[in-house]
Design an enzyme around this catalytic site. Structure first.
Site, PDB file in Angstrom:
ATOM      1  N   ILE A  12    -103.458 -12.406 -30.168  1.00  0.00           N
ATOM      2  CA  ILE A  12    -103.958 -13.107 -28.980  1.00  0.00           C
ATOM      3  C   ILE A  12    -103.955 -12.179 -27.764  1.00  0.00           C
ATOM      4  CG2 ILE A  12    -103.693 -15.143 -27.510  1.00  0.00           C
ATOM      5  CD1 ILE A  12    -102.204 -16.470 -29.905  1.00  0.00           C
ATOM      6  N   GLY A  36     -97.695  -5.614 -33.582  1.00  0.00           N
ATOM      7  CA  GLY A  36     -99.001  -5.324 -32.992  1.00  0.00           C
ATOM      8  C   GLY A  36     -99.630  -4.070 -33.593  1.00  0.00           C
ATOM      9  N   ASP A  51     -90.456  -2.034 -25.452  1.00  0.00           N
ATOM     10  CA  ASP A  51     -89.867  -3.271 -25.963  1.00  0.00           C
ATOM     11  C   ASP A  51     -89.459  -4.155 -24.774  1.00  0.00           C
ATOM     12  OD1 ASP A  51     -88.642  -4.216 -28.754  1.00  0.00           O
ATOM     13  OD2 ASP A  51     -87.319  -4.856 -27.124  1.00  0.00           O
ATOM     14  N   TYR A 141     -88.192 -21.368 -33.871  1.00  0.00           N
ATOM     15  CA  TYR A 141     -89.330 -20.833 -33.114  1.00  0.00           C
ATOM     16  C   TYR A 141     -89.633 -21.749 -31.919  1.00  0.00           C
ATOM     17  CZ  TYR A 141     -94.188 -19.958 -31.868  1.00  0.00           C
ATOM     18  OH  TYR A 141     -95.344 -19.709 -31.165  1.00  0.00           O
ATOM     19  N   ASN A 171    -103.425 -24.609 -32.732  1.00  0.00           N
ATOM     20  CA  ASN A 171    -103.662 -23.569 -33.748  1.00  0.00           C
ATOM     21  C   ASN A 171    -104.738 -22.592 -33.280  1.00  0.00           C
ATOM     22  OD1 ASN A 171    -102.252 -25.762 -35.150  1.00  0.00           O
ATOM     23  ND2 ASN A 171    -102.537 -24.469 -36.944  1.00  0.00           N
ATOM     24  N   ARG A 222    -105.090 -30.337 -38.011  1.00  0.00           N
ATOM     25  CA  ARG A 222    -104.663 -29.449 -36.926  1.00  0.00           C
ATOM     26  C   ARG A 222    -105.808 -29.260 -35.924  1.00  0.00           C
ATOM     27  NH1 ARG A 222    -100.671 -30.539 -38.863  1.00  0.00           N
ATOM     28  NH2 ARG A 222     -98.957 -29.270 -39.684  1.00  0.00           N
ATOM     29  N   GLY A 284     -91.467 -29.133 -43.058  1.00  0.00           N
ATOM     30  CA  GLY A 284     -91.614 -28.977 -41.602  1.00  0.00           C
ATOM     31  C   GLY A 284     -93.021 -29.143 -41.076  1.00  0.00           C
TER      32      GLY A 284
HETATM   33  N1  UFG Z   1    -101.796 -24.436 -45.102  1.00  0.00           N
HETATM   34  C1  UFG Z   1    -102.059 -24.644 -46.449  1.00  0.00           C
HETATM   35  N2  UFG Z   1    -102.034 -23.562 -47.273  1.00  0.00           N
HETATM   36  C2  UFG Z   1    -101.765 -22.299 -46.840  1.00  0.00           C
HETATM   37  C3  UFG Z   1    -101.507 -22.103 -45.469  1.00  0.00           C
HETATM   38  C4  UFG Z   1    -101.532 -23.193 -44.624  1.00  0.00           C
HETATM   39  O1  UFG Z   1    -102.296 -25.757 -46.891  1.00  0.00           O
HETATM   40  O2  UFG Z   1    -101.743 -21.365 -47.665  1.00  0.00           O
HETATM   41  C5  UFG Z   1    -101.832 -25.590 -44.194  1.00  0.00           C
HETATM   42  C6  UFG Z   1    -100.499 -25.850 -43.517  1.00  0.00           C
HETATM   43  O3  UFG Z   1     -99.655 -26.636 -44.347  1.00  0.00           O
HETATM   44  C7  UFG Z   1    -100.954 -26.560 -42.244  1.00  0.00           C
HETATM   45  C8  UFG Z   1    -102.320 -25.950 -41.941  1.00  0.00           C
HETATM   46  O4  UFG Z   1    -102.729 -25.318 -43.165  1.00  0.00           O
HETATM   47  O5  UFG Z   1    -101.120 -27.924 -42.498  1.00  0.00           O
HETATM   48  C9  UFG Z   1    -102.276 -24.891 -40.873  1.00  0.00           C
HETATM   49  O6  UFG Z   1    -101.241 -23.983 -41.199  1.00  0.00           O
HETATM   50  P1  UFG Z   1    -100.986 -22.613 -40.400  1.00  0.00           P
HETATM   51  O7  UFG Z   1     -99.848 -21.941 -41.096  1.00  0.00           O
HETATM   52  O8  UFG Z   1    -102.256 -21.881 -40.234  1.00  0.00           O
HETATM   53  O9  UFG Z   1    -100.556 -23.105 -38.959  1.00  0.00           O
HETATM   54  P2  UFG Z   1     -99.382 -24.103 -38.540  1.00  0.00           P
HETATM   55  O10 UFG Z   1    -100.043 -25.380 -38.133  1.00  0.00           O
HETATM   56  O11 UFG Z   1     -98.309 -24.207 -39.522  1.00  0.00           O
HETATM   57  O12 UFG Z   1     -98.726 -23.280 -37.343  1.00  0.00           O
HETATM   58  C10 UFG Z   1     -99.314 -23.199 -36.104  1.00  0.00           C
HETATM   59  C11 UFG Z   1     -98.987 -21.859 -35.450  1.00  0.00           C
HETATM   60  C12 UFG Z   1     -97.508 -21.776 -35.161  1.00  0.00           C
HETATM   61  C13 UFG Z   1     -97.080 -22.991 -34.376  1.00  0.00           C
HETATM   62  C14 UFG Z   1     -97.434 -24.244 -35.117  1.00  0.00           C
HETATM   63  C15 UFG Z   1     -97.077 -25.454 -34.330  1.00  0.00           C
HETATM   64  O13 UFG Z   1     -99.381 -20.802 -36.296  1.00  0.00           O
HETATM   65  O14 UFG Z   1     -97.254 -20.597 -34.408  1.00  0.00           O
HETATM   66  O15 UFG Z   1     -98.844 -24.256 -35.341  1.00  0.00           O
HETATM   67  O16 UFG Z   1     -96.918 -26.523 -35.194  1.00  0.00           O
HETATM   68  F1  UFG Z   1     -95.743 -22.990 -34.202  1.00  0.00           F
END
Ligand code: UFG
Length: 329
Positions: A12, A36, A51, A141, A171, A222, A284
């Protein structure tokens, strides 16, 4: 304006540095290059490998470049990792920000745009999520970012010539529309990059985590906000800051797409097969997370350019298909 982008070699931060330079700002990037990529740093900016723990180094750079605002993206941001390594999250995200604020104080820099997260809400009781939703993180986090929000509030109360805005990201997705910058996390855990890796044949099969959620197709929903729209919101927020401001905004597009819909978008955009298997829920993961972003729209006249998932995935595909190894050689 003279702007320091902390974490400007990350996904980002690198997009923010580019858009700031496009808009005519003087940009100084600091990044420790732990996650990065040097190649992601905008060539128009001045780069320092530093840092957040380096108080002296940060103070010198802030003073030398007469920095007026810090955009602070430098953070660890993997939920699962934060559960396994909480101290790293509190050290880097929370303590690191305190050191950065101390350096800003020493150098006389009085504005910060802070990357916060919807993870500070935890499992929301009501969606769409407004800024007044109770904040109750469910992982280190989220807590590490919540702590920084608390620090920023207390600091501004004590030093009313300071001002900050905390942007609570949903997201973040997509890549620079001109194909010059992308997304390269190692390891990669985010849905859209994984879908595109799969389209490129770099992964055999992806798992959809859970198909029994209370959503129309059973998969999680999301709010995917395009990285350039998100960075434009940072610039608007920076320009709006007045001494004493303590602003909090949700940063999402205000509607959600399911995991299955993202897979379908990946297939449409790439024209390739993306094999999938169905697995258990990932611990989670809340079922539905999307923002009510009306406060940001109303206060800052922010309007996202990208609201369709295909358009967002399309910008990412432009970069991924040309950079199958990311920023690596
Ligand atoms: N997902 C899958 N399969 C995968 C990867 C992800 O089904 O292989 C699903 C996850 O379960 C979720 C959705 O895709 O339902 C999005 O997952 P991401 O890992 O892309 O993103 P998250 O929603 O878990 O996480 C994001 C940000 C985090 C932040 C979080 C807040 O990346 O930094 O939202 O809830 F903390």
């Amino acid at each position: 304006m003279n702007v320091m982008v902390a974490g400007g070699a990350g996904y980002i931060g690198s997009h923010a540095a580019k858009l700031l330079a496009d808009a005519g700002h003087e940009v100084v990037v600091v990044d420790n290059l732990f996650r990065g990529h040097r190649r992601a740093v905008d060539s128009r900016s001045t780069f320092y490998e530093l840092d957040l723990a380096d108080h002296k180094g940060l103070t010198e750079v802030l003073s030398k470049h007469e920095i007026e605002c810090v955009m602070h993206f430098a953070a660890l941001a993997e939920v699962g990792e934060s559960v396994r390594e909480p101290l790293s999250y509190y050290e880097n995200n929370t303590a690191g920000t305190v050191t950065l604020l101390q350096a800003m104080e020493a150098a006389g820099t009085r504005r910060m745009v802070f990357s916060s997260t919807c993870a500070t809400y935890g499992e929301p009781e009501i969606t769409p999520i407004t800024e007044s939703e109770k904040q109750s993180p469910i992982n280190p986090y989220g807590w590490s970012k919540w702590c920084v929000e608390r620090v920023l509030k207390d600091y501004t109360a004590a030093k009313p010539d300071f001002a900050f805005v905390a942007l609570r990201y949903f997201n973040v997705a997509g890549c620079a529309a001109d194909g010059t910058l992308g997304e390269d996390h190692r390891p990669e855990t985010h849905l859209i990059p994984l879908v595109l890796h799969s389209a490129l044949g770099l992964r055999d099969k992806l798992t959809i985590f859970g198909t029994d959620y209370p959503t129309p197709d059973g998969t999680c929903i999301r709010d995917y906000v395009h990285v350039e729209d998100l960075c434009q919101a940072h610039i608007l927020a920076m320009q709006a800051l007045e001494p004493g401001d303590t602003r909090f905004y949700n940063l999402g597009i205000g509607c959600g797409y399911s995991v299955s819909e993202v897979f379908d978008a990946g297939r449409r955009v790439t024209g390739r097969d993306i094999p999938v298997e169905y697995g258990d829920r990932r611990p989670g993961d809340p079922a539905i997370l999307f923002s009510d972003a009306s406060k940001l729209r109303n206060d800052l006249a922010w309007e996202p350019h990208y609201t369709e998932i295909d358009e967002i995935v399309e910008t990412a595909w432009r970069w991924f298909k040309d950079h199958p190894n990311g920023y690596g050689v």
